[in-house]
Design a protein around this motif. Sequence first.
Motif: not given
Length: 199
Positions: A147-151, A162-164
Amino acid sequence: MHISDGVFSLPVTGTAAAISAGILAYSVKGLQSKEIPKISLVTGAFFVTSSIHLPIGPSSVHLLLIGLLGILLGRRAPIAIFVGLLLQATILQHGGIIAIGVNFLITAIPALIVAYIFRKLSNVQLFWRSAITGGLAVILIVTIMIMALLLSSDIYNQGVFSVINVLVMSHVPLIFIEGLMTGLVIRFIQRTRPQLITY
């Protein structure tokens, strides 16, 4: 978690720092001196084990022990997490100083959640109750980190590797490892030092 500075956007970093301050204040409130030795012992274990990294592609995996911290310390777990992350960032350069609020939030929220769930599952056999909360802590940590990465940026979710995607794939085995380890450690503590399990 040991995410470096510059990975998260400024709004995410600032918001996480503000929320982290509130969680830490909640955790410290009413702290008694007799609790400090136990918190220090668990902090030391957290610092050492989560400092050992296994590189996997562009990411790395390490034991988290957040479920164990939640079970042993309850609402005091964020204290151990903050001290451990601060020492790792300053002494070992694992994780960033500016990003410490996000790193703290990613781990402190799951610790508080699993502490609550562990207490609610009181009718479940101790080993399985501990294993469930240990594995669940990893799932919560990865979810909050995603969530923090996508935000922060859509770039972290682009492409098959991808990183995720790498983050999720590399942490799936850790769910079971942490669950098993947490169950075994808590069962051992119950047999040798049951007074340590107070939550």
